[in-house]
Design a protein around this motif. Structure first.
Motif, PDB file in Angstrom:
ATOM      1  N   LEU A 121      -5.709  -3.512   0.578  1.00  0.00           N
ATOM      2  CA  LEU A 121      -6.358  -4.500   1.432  1.00  0.00           C
ATOM      3  C   LEU A 121      -7.799  -4.051   1.640  1.00  0.00           C
TER       4      LEU A 121
ATOM      5  N   GLU B 170       0.797  -1.225   0.000  1.00  0.00           N
ATOM      6  CA  GLU B 170       0.000   0.000   0.000  1.00  0.00           C
ATOM      7  C   GLU B 170       0.832   1.279   0.000  1.00  0.00           C
TER       8      GLU B 170
ATOM      9  N   TRP C 272      -7.075  -8.649  -1.175  1.00  0.00           N
ATOM     10  CA  TRP C 272      -6.435  -7.470  -1.754  1.00  0.00           C
ATOM     11  C   TRP C 272      -6.959  -7.263  -3.162  1.00  0.00           C
TER      12      TRP C 272
END
Length: 158
Positions: free
Chosen positions: A89, A82, A103
């Motif tokens: 997620l 991320e 994800w």
């Protein structure tokens, strides 16, 4: 891009729900505000990491030690996936002798490489990886639609 980043950093919200399936309790955490990611049409594949474990009691939940390791693994994955919004997620399921992280990825091959990098600092883990095309985020939307407002609470997490 900055607007999307703020959705998962500055004003991070997770919602949690508890339920049961055939008498087995499960926990679900999800991000309720990811519509902006869906509308980019860049995150078209869902990657599921499944950690199978053997509970030592009838709750079918992991031990405290396993939970601590699962948290470290999740933090490591979030850090590498991320940090530049390569993958997001969206929801996490825990119960019935497994934990699943779901994800949405902008590039499955790159996500796979990063997952390997993130997990390389750990001993071999009982994790299985699968992916499927889900450009409409159907699985995520099913989680959102299935959450009963009276059974979940918002959690502020960063």
């Amino acid at each position: 891009m900055k607007n999307l980043e703020s959705l998962i950093t500055d004003q991070e919200t997770w919602t949690s729900a508890e339920g049961s399936n055939d008498g087995v309790i499960f926990l679900l955490r999800f991000r309720p505000n990811l519509q902006a990611f869906i509308s980019t049409e860049k995150y078209n594949e869902r990657i599921t990491l499944t950690w199978n474990y053997d509970s030592d009691d009838s709750s079918l939940m992991p031990t405290e030690k396993e939970m601590e390791l699962m948290e470290k693994v999740e933090n490591s994955l979030v850090d590498v996936l991320e940090n530049d919004l390569q993958a997001i997620l969206s929801f996490v399921y825990l119960g019935d002798n497994q934990k699943q992280w779901h994800w949405y990825s902008s590039n499955v091959e790159e996500t796979g490489k990063r997952i390997n990098d993130a997990l390389s600092d750990f001993e071999i883990l009982p994790i299985e990886l699968s992916s499927e095309e889900d450009p409409k985020w159907s699985e995520y939307n099913a989680v959102i639609d299935g959450a009963d407002d009276s059974d979940y609470e918002e959690l502020a997490e960063k």
